[in-house]
Design a protein around this motif. Structure first.
Motif, PDB file in Angstrom:
ATOM      1  N   LEU A  29       0.828  -1.203   0.000  1.00 37.42           N
ATOM      2  CA  LEU A  29       0.000   0.000   0.000  1.00 37.42           C
ATOM      3  C   LEU A  29       0.862   1.252   0.000  1.00 37.42           C
ATOM      4  CD1 LEU A  29      -2.862   1.163   0.109  1.00 37.42           C
ATOM      5  CD2 LEU A  29      -2.713   1.098   2.604  1.00 37.42           C
ATOM      6  N   ASP A  30       1.929   1.247   0.787  1.00 35.76           N
ATOM      7  CA  ASP A  30       2.845   2.395   0.811  1.00 35.76           C
ATOM      8  C   ASP A  30       3.443   2.619  -0.576  1.00 35.76           C
ATOM      9  OD1 ASP A  30       2.330   2.655   3.500  1.00 35.76           O
ATOM     10  OD2 ASP A  30       4.170   1.647   4.151  1.00 35.76           O
ATOM     11  N   GLY A  31       3.825   1.512  -1.240  1.00 38.47           N
ATOM     12  CA  GLY A  31       4.388   1.632  -2.583  1.00 38.47           C
ATOM     13  C   GLY A  31       3.370   2.101  -3.599  1.00 38.47           C
ATOM     14  N   PHE A  32       2.140   1.597  -3.499  1.00 39.51           N
ATOM     15  CA  PHE A  32       1.089   1.976  -4.449  1.00 39.51           C
ATOM     16  C   PHE A  32       0.693   3.446  -4.289  1.00 39.51           C
ATOM     17  CE2 PHE A  32      -0.654  -2.651  -4.587  1.00 39.51           C
ATOM     18  CZ  PHE A  32       0.480  -3.032  -5.271  1.00 39.51           C
ATOM     19  N   ASN A  33       0.804   3.976  -3.084  1.00 40.09           N
ATOM     20  CA  ASN A  33       0.489   5.385  -2.871  1.00 40.09           C
ATOM     21  C   ASN A  33       1.467   6.290  -3.609  1.00 40.09           C
ATOM     22  OD1 ASN A  33      -1.804   5.036  -1.289  1.00 40.09           O
ATOM     23  ND2 ASN A  33      -0.632   4.928   0.626  1.00 40.09           N
ATOM     24  N   LYS A  34       2.648   5.764  -3.908  1.00 43.40           N
ATOM     25  CA  LYS A  34       3.649   6.532  -4.652  1.00 43.40           C
ATOM     26  C   LYS A  34       3.522   6.298  -6.153  1.00 43.40           C
ATOM     27  CE  LYS A  34       6.965   6.234  -0.826  1.00 43.40           C
ATOM     28  NZ  LYS A  34       8.271   5.680  -0.382  1.00 43.40           N
ATOM     29  N   SER A  35       3.252   5.053  -6.534  1.00 42.65           N
ATOM     30  CA  SER A  35       3.152   4.720  -7.955  1.00 42.65           C
ATOM     31  C   SER A  35       2.328   3.450  -8.126  1.00 42.65           C
ATOM     32  CB  SER A  35       4.553   4.502  -8.543  1.00 42.65           C
ATOM     33  OG  SER A  35       4.477   4.087  -9.894  1.00 42.65           O
ATOM     34  N   LEU A  36       1.232   3.563  -8.860  1.00 41.55           N
ATOM     35  CA  LEU A  36       0.371   2.395  -9.080  1.00 41.55           C
ATOM     36  C   LEU A  36       0.904   1.536 -10.223  1.00 41.55           C
ATOM     37  CD1 LEU A  36      -3.280   3.773  -8.837  1.00 41.55           C
ATOM     38  CD2 LEU A  36      -2.258   2.031  -7.361  1.00 41.55           C
ATOM     39  N   PRO A  37       0.893   0.215 -10.052  1.00 41.90           N
ATOM     40  CA  PRO A  37       1.254  -0.677 -11.157  1.00 41.90           C
ATOM     41  C   PRO A  37       0.081  -0.801 -12.123  1.00 41.90           C
ATOM     42  CG  PRO A  37       0.593  -1.968  -9.271  1.00 41.90           C
ATOM     43  CD  PRO A  37       0.549  -0.534  -8.833  1.00 41.90           C
ATOM     44  N   ASP A  38       0.275  -1.565 -13.194  1.00 46.32           N
ATOM     45  CA  ASP A  38      -0.813  -1.830 -14.132  1.00 46.32           C
ATOM     46  C   ASP A  38      -1.699  -2.971 -13.652  1.00 46.32           C
ATOM     47  OD1 ASP A  38      -0.052   0.029 -16.323  1.00 46.32           O
ATOM     48  OD2 ASP A  38       1.756  -1.198 -16.337  1.00 46.32           O
ATOM     49  N   MET A  39      -1.155  -3.830 -12.793  1.00 46.47           N
ATOM     50  CA  MET A  39      -1.893  -4.961 -12.248  1.00 46.47           C
ATOM     51  C   MET A  39      -1.224  -5.415 -10.967  1.00 46.47           C
ATOM     52  SD  MET A  39      -2.468  -8.804 -13.828  1.00 46.47           S
ATOM     53  CE  MET A  39      -3.964  -8.466 -14.724  1.00 46.47           C
ATOM     54  N   ALA A  40      -2.017  -6.005 -10.062  1.00 48.16           N
ATOM     55  CA  ALA A  40      -1.465  -6.541  -8.818  1.00 48.16           C
ATOM     56  C   ALA A  40      -1.881  -7.993  -8.648  1.00 48.16           C
ATOM     57  CB  ALA A  40      -1.935  -5.722  -7.618  1.00 48.16           C
ATOM     58  N   VAL A  41      -0.950  -8.799  -8.159  1.00 52.15           N
ATOM     59  CA  VAL A  41      -1.217 -10.195  -7.791  1.00 52.15           C
ATOM     60  C   VAL A  41      -0.999 -10.287  -6.289  1.00 52.15           C
ATOM     61  CG1 VAL A  41      -0.571 -12.598  -8.112  1.00 52.15           C
ATOM     62  CG2 VAL A  41      -0.424 -11.003 -10.045  1.00 52.15           C
ATOM     63  N   LEU A  42      -2.073 -10.568  -5.538  1.00 54.21           N
ATOM     64  CA  LEU A  42      -2.036 -10.487  -4.080  1.00 54.21           C
ATOM     65  C   LEU A  42      -2.259 -11.838  -3.410  1.00 54.21           C
ATOM     66  CD1 LEU A  42      -4.486  -7.457  -3.564  1.00 54.21           C
ATOM     67  CD2 LEU A  42      -2.049  -7.351  -4.148  1.00 54.21           C
ATOM     68  N   ASP A  43      -1.419 -12.144  -2.428  1.00 54.87           N
ATOM     69  CA  ASP A  43      -1.720 -13.256  -1.530  1.00 54.87           C
ATOM     70  C   ASP A  43      -2.782 -12.776  -0.549  1.00 54.87           C
ATOM     71  OD1 ASP A  43      -1.540 -15.747  -0.334  1.00 54.87           O
ATOM     72  OD2 ASP A  43       0.075 -15.149   1.006  1.00 54.87           O
ATOM     73  N   ILE A  44      -3.571 -13.680  -0.006  1.00 54.72           N
ATOM     74  CA  ILE A  44      -4.602 -13.279   0.949  1.00 54.72           C
ATOM     75  C   ILE A  44      -4.055 -13.192   2.369  1.00 54.72           C
ATOM     76  CG2 ILE A  44      -6.755 -13.995   2.079  1.00 54.72           C
ATOM     77  CD1 ILE A  44      -7.798 -14.906  -0.545  1.00 54.72           C
ATOM     78  N   LYS A  45      -3.383 -14.230   2.818  1.00 53.16           N
ATOM     79  CA  LYS A  45      -2.916 -14.275   4.209  1.00 53.16           C
ATOM     80  C   LYS A  45      -1.490 -13.733   4.294  1.00 53.16           C
ATOM     81  CE  LYS A  45      -5.924 -18.078   5.636  1.00 53.16           C
ATOM     82  NZ  LYS A  45      -6.768 -18.034   4.457  1.00 53.16           N
ATOM     83  N   MET A  46      -1.373 -12.510   4.839  1.00 51.75           N
ATOM     84  CA  MET A  46      -0.077 -11.849   4.979  1.00 51.75           C
ATOM     85  C   MET A  46      -0.025 -11.092   6.293  1.00 51.75           C
ATOM     86  SD  MET A  46       0.644 -10.270   1.176  1.00 51.75           S
ATOM     87  CE  MET A  46      -0.898  -9.306   1.155  1.00 51.75           C
ATOM     88  N   PRO A  47       1.173 -10.836   6.832  1.00 53.16           N
ATOM     89  CA  PRO A  47       1.291 -10.049   8.066  1.00 53.16           C
ATOM     90  C   PRO A  47       1.033  -8.571   7.808  1.00 53.16           C
ATOM     91  CG  PRO A  47       3.454 -10.585   7.198  1.00 53.16           C
ATOM     92  CD  PRO A  47       2.463 -11.340   6.358  1.00 53.16           C
ATOM     93  N   ARG A  48       0.816  -7.846   8.891  1.00 53.81           N
ATOM     94  CA  ARG A  48       0.612  -6.390   8.897  1.00 53.81           C
ATOM     95  C   ARG A  48      -0.700  -5.976   8.242  1.00 53.81           C
ATOM     96  NH1 ARG A  48       5.542  -3.193   6.735  1.00 53.81           N
ATOM     97  NH2 ARG A  48       4.558  -1.486   7.887  1.00 53.81           N
ATOM     98  N   MET A  49      -0.885  -6.337   6.983  1.00 54.46           N
ATOM     99  CA  MET A  49      -2.159  -6.075   6.291  1.00 54.46           C
ATOM    100  C   MET A  49      -2.392  -7.223   5.312  1.00 54.46           C
ATOM    101  SD  MET A  49      -3.271  -2.947   3.744  1.00 54.46           S
ATOM    102  CE  MET A  49      -3.022  -1.696   5.005  1.00 54.46           C
ATOM    103  N   ASP A  50      -3.525  -7.917   5.458  1.00 55.30           N
ATOM    104  CA  ASP A  50      -3.747  -9.054   4.570  1.00 55.30           C
ATOM    105  C   ASP A  50      -4.296  -8.602   3.216  1.00 55.30           C
ATOM    106  OD1 ASP A  50      -6.504  -8.633   4.812  1.00 55.30           O
ATOM    107  OD2 ASP A  50      -6.769 -10.213   6.302  1.00 55.30           O
TER     108      ASP A  50
END
Length: 233
Positions: A38-59
């Motif tokens: 999220l911190d990175g996306f606030n600076k520059s959005l990619p064209d697409m994101a591939v996200l895992d569901i279960k992650m630390p700090r923010m899922d």
């Protein structure tokens, strides 16, 4: 060169998928948790994101919810083998697709390419006016494929690429039934297989979004065991 963001707390997955995507010509950025992404996306959005569901700090679910407040870029979820609840919830919250772990990297590449092609086709202003790109007006519905805009009774409705394509396929020919297989062909690349539940989840989420503009929206009809059709109101 399309920029793909990979977000997963498994470094082995990040490394191997990054190498595969870069070999396919993509620009890849990686994050090992949702907050970092999220911190990175606030600076520059990619064209697409591939996200895992279960992650630390923010899922992945929390990250998806925050992203959908600012962008409709294509998003693919990586889910555990038996996590059907997460798959359905992710689709309803706005993901465009999901891939189950362990997964074929070739399958992931094909799904990424398919979603990027759709996004580029919808966003392009250079596309000529065809049956697929002309403005659709059906009663209270107005769709502009070239601008990826949808309104119902004058109220704008924000849809993902997949949702837009499904609604377009149904609204082009009101009263005609589209089977789930036909809708799969519209929404997914020929090389990508999805099951009926995926289409059903997209339709449920599409209806929910249309009901934000009109809580009595009922133009999409389910014909159990057959498919769906759009009834002009």
């Amino acid at each position: 060169m399309s920029k793909i963001a990979l977000v997963d707390d498994d470094r082995n997955i990040l490394t191997s998928v990054q190498m595969t995507l870069e070999a396919e010509g993509f620009d890849v950025v990686t994050y090992n948790d949702g907050q970092a992404a999220l911190d990175g996306f606030n600076k520059s959005l990619p064209d697409m994101a591939v996200l895992d569901i279960k992650m630390p700090r923010m899922d992945g679910m929390d990250l998806l919810q925050r992203l959908r407040q600012k962008t409709q870029m294509p998003i693919i979820f990586l889910t555990s083998k038996d996590d059907e609840i997460d798959e359905v919830l992710g689709l309803r919250m706005g993901a465009d697709d999901y891939v189950k772990k362990p997964f074929s990297q070739r399958l992931l590449v094909e799904r990424i390419r398919a979603l990027l092609r759709r996004q580029e086709a919808i966003e392009s202003e250079e596309v000529g006016v065809t049956e697929e790109t002309k403005v659709i007006e059906r009663g209270e519905l107005r769709m502009d494929p070239l601008r990826h805009s949808v309104s119902w009774k004058g109220n704008n409705v924000t849809l993902t690429v997949t949702e837009f394509l499904l609604l377009q396929a149904l609204a082009v020919r009101p009263g005609f039934v589209k089977s789930r297989d036909q809708l799969m062909d519209v929404a997914y690349d020929d090389q990508v297989y999805v099951d009926d539940r995926t289409i059903d989840s997209h339709i449920k989420r599409l209806r929910k979004k249309m009901r934000t503009a009109d809580d009595e929206f009922s133009a999409i009809e389910t014909l159990y065991g057959i498919g769906y059709r759009y009834n002009e109101e």
